[in-house]
Design an enzyme around this catalytic site. Structure first.
Site, mmCIF file in Angstrom:
data_model
loop_
_atom_site.group_PDB
_atom_site.id
_atom_site.type_symbol
_atom_site.label_atom_id
_atom_site.label_comp_id
_atom_site.label_asym_id
_atom_site.label_seq_id
_atom_site.Cartn_x
_atom_site.Cartn_y
_atom_site.Cartn_z
ATOM 1 N N ASP A 107 0.824 -1.213 0.000
ATOM 2 C CA ASP A 107 0.000 0.000 0.000
ATOM 3 C C ASP A 107 0.856 1.261 0.000
ATOM 4 O OD1 ASP A 107 0.709 -0.916 2.661
ATOM 5 O OD2 ASP A 107 -0.460 0.772 3.430
ATOM 6 N N GLU A 108 0.285 2.298 -0.552
ATOM 7 C CA GLU A 108 0.822 3.660 -0.532
ATOM 8 C C GLU A 108 2.196 3.799 -1.183
ATOM 9 O OE1 GLU A 108 -1.448 5.592 3.238
ATOM 10 O OE2 GLU A 108 0.303 4.377 3.748
#
Length: 531
Positions: free
Chosen positions: A336-337
């Site tokens: 994620d991210e």
């Protein structure tokens, strides 16, 4: 057979009467239609009830370790409040004993995975299923049919009466998860086990443990010991550091399995890895280890050195040790991210890590940002928001990939209930506030337009802990919203209705209270007196 979607809960009148020696009626018993999550079919037998007596016993299919495990678990729950011995005995194929029966295989009208039939007569309570998980799901339902005092950890007076009827049940989705972040702030293993106890009550079958992040490395890796000596020494804000030894982690895994819950460990990458980089200089591109990170947001220095062979030697060792400790099928590899990485960088990283996971006998699971880099035929991704890589997630779903839905706006249970509660600094608000009604008011198949409904593997309630300081606050944020997610993951879509869910949810208040769960008594819910 299961009833049609339009008739998910049915009460069928019966002329059955209690046999000699049985209770004269069902007065004082819990209604069969107050279960969370809502069963597929409920039939009540008026005037009939089962009483558990001091000389009662449990019976498990002879030769079945799974049936005996479910019976042992149930007996362990009941011995303290009842004070009864409740021996667990083997059940032969032709036997029809009086007592509580857990039958694996045989005559069972519910043949779906994890499904069960629970039948209550004046003579016996019988849980029938075709697999281990079905028996544990039946036990979870039976617990809600017992008097609330069954949740006491001290001896209580009887009677221990259960209303007569039949429940035939099976889940909508195979995956019903709860994410618990122990990386930002460490939770002792006893607290993790308490959390498992509560989610298991509501047929949550996966515990996704977020073990690693910038602020902390929480699992001992024997081939890289500084990960916990340095990386596990602190947490967000410089407090609540700590880690699990491999023996403690294995104890959590075993504890969960004994309650029908499978642990999924998450290792993170290619960012969120500052705790590892602070532990070993050779993992950094410049060969210099940064100081441990204690900030509230992501570290700007938490990115793995993707061009270094040492990075993947390290990940091979980490994944290998974790896989050996984890009997469940999945290892979550994060993703994620990672917005500042190119698609080529993401593809290269995830291809290497996926091969390592598969090498160690596990299936690959990652956040939605990894969807475009995964082979959809062999991996699963987790959706948390729109607007990042929607087309990649949709394409993965259309190609046969499976997606777990955890929309931050409804299913991230670390969000505040309102602007004023919980009080600052507890709880996040970056995805907005989420009332209990909000946590129920969403449909998995409507979160991402274009994603095939048949690609949805299930749902997950996520609790991140940057702003959570111990198990009491974790419980207060997670419950009762976790029950909303459990219902969405289990019950038929056609039964989704807040007005009928509210009273069933309210009935859980006294049970959570008796179990010492620090739930939030939301004004959305008509809790009974004493909740």
């Amino acid at each position: 057979m299961l009833v049609s979607a339009a008739l998910a809960v049915t009460a069928i009148l019966s002329t059955a009467t209690a046999s000699a020696g049985s209770p004269s009626g069902a007065s004082g018993t819990e209604p069969l239609d107050r279960i969370v999550p809502q069963p597929a079919e409920v039939r009540t037998t008026p005037g009939v009830a089962f009483d558990l007596d001091p000389d009662g016993a449990l019976y498990a299919t002879a030769g079945s370790g799974d049936a005996k495990a479910a019976a042992d678990f149930l007996a362990g729950l009941l011995r303290k409040p009842t004070g009864y011995a409740l021996p667990v005995r083997g059940l032969s194929a032709s036997a029809k004993p009086a007592g509580i029966v857990l039958a694996l295989g045989g005559a069972n009208s519910v043949t779906k995975p994890e499904g069960y039939q629970l039948q209550v007569t004046s003579r016996a309570v019988t849980i029938s299923a075709d697999d281990r998980q079905g028996l544990f799901n039946g036990v979870a339902t039976l617990r809600q049919l017992l008097p609330v005092k069954a949740d006491r950890q001290e001896r209580m007076p009887g009677p221990w009466r259960i209303r007569g009827g039949v429940i035939s049940d099976a889940p909508r989705y195979a995956y019903r998860g709860a994410l618990l972040d122990v990386a930002r702030h460490h939770l002792p293993d006893a607290d993790v086990k308490k959390y498992i106890d509560t989610i298991a009550r509501y047929k949550i079958n996966y515990l996704h443990m977020h073990l690693i992040d910038d602020q902390g490395w929480r699992l001992q890796i024997k081939s890289w010991p500084e990960l916990t000596t340095i990386g596990g020494s602190t947490g967000t804000g410089g407090i609540l550091g700590g880690f699990y030894t491999q023996e403690q982690y294995k104890s959590i895994v075993d504890y969960a399995y004994a309650r029908g819950v499978t642990v999924i460990p998450e290792i993170e990458g290619p960012i969120h890895m500052h705790s590892a980089l602070a532990s070993y200089a050779e993992l950094n591109c410049d060969g210099k280890a940064p100081e441990p990170y204690t900030g509230w947001l992501n570290s700007e220095d938490g990115r793995l050195c993707l061009d270094s062979p040492v990075t993947y030697e390290f990940l091979d060792d980490v994944i290998g040790e974790i896989a050996a400790l984890t009997p469940g099928p999945y290892i979550h590899i994060g993703g994620d991210e990672a917005h500042d990485l190119s698609q080529a960088e993401l593809d290269g990283h995830f291809e290497k890590v996926a091969k390592l996971v598969e090498k160690h006998g596990k299936k690959v699971f990652g956040w939605q940002e990894a969807a475009g880099s995964f082979d959809p035929a062999t991996t699963m991704t987790e959706f948390w928001t729109t607007g990042i890589n929607d087309e990649q997630v949709i394409a993965a779903g259309k190609a046969g990939g499976k997606v777990v839905m955890a929309p931050a706006t409804n299913a991230y249970v670390d969000m505040k209930y309102t602007e004023s509660y919980p009080e600052y600094p507890v709880g996040n608000a970056w995805a907005g506030t989420t009332t209990v009604a909000d946590s129920y008011d969403w449909k998995p198949e409507e979160q991402l337009a274009g994603l095939p409904a048949n690609s949805i593997a299930g749902v997950e309630a996520a609790l991140f802990t940057e702003t959570v300081f111990g198990i009491n606050q974790a419980e207060n944020l997670a419950f009762p919203r976790m029950l909303s997610i459990a219902e969405i993951g289990w019950a038929k879509a056609s039964t989704h209705d807040w007005d009928t869910f509210k009273p069933r949810l309210a009935a859980q208040g006294p049970r959570l209270r008796e179990s010492r769960v620090n739930y939030y008594p939301s004004p959305d819910v008509p809790w009974p007196l004493g909740s």
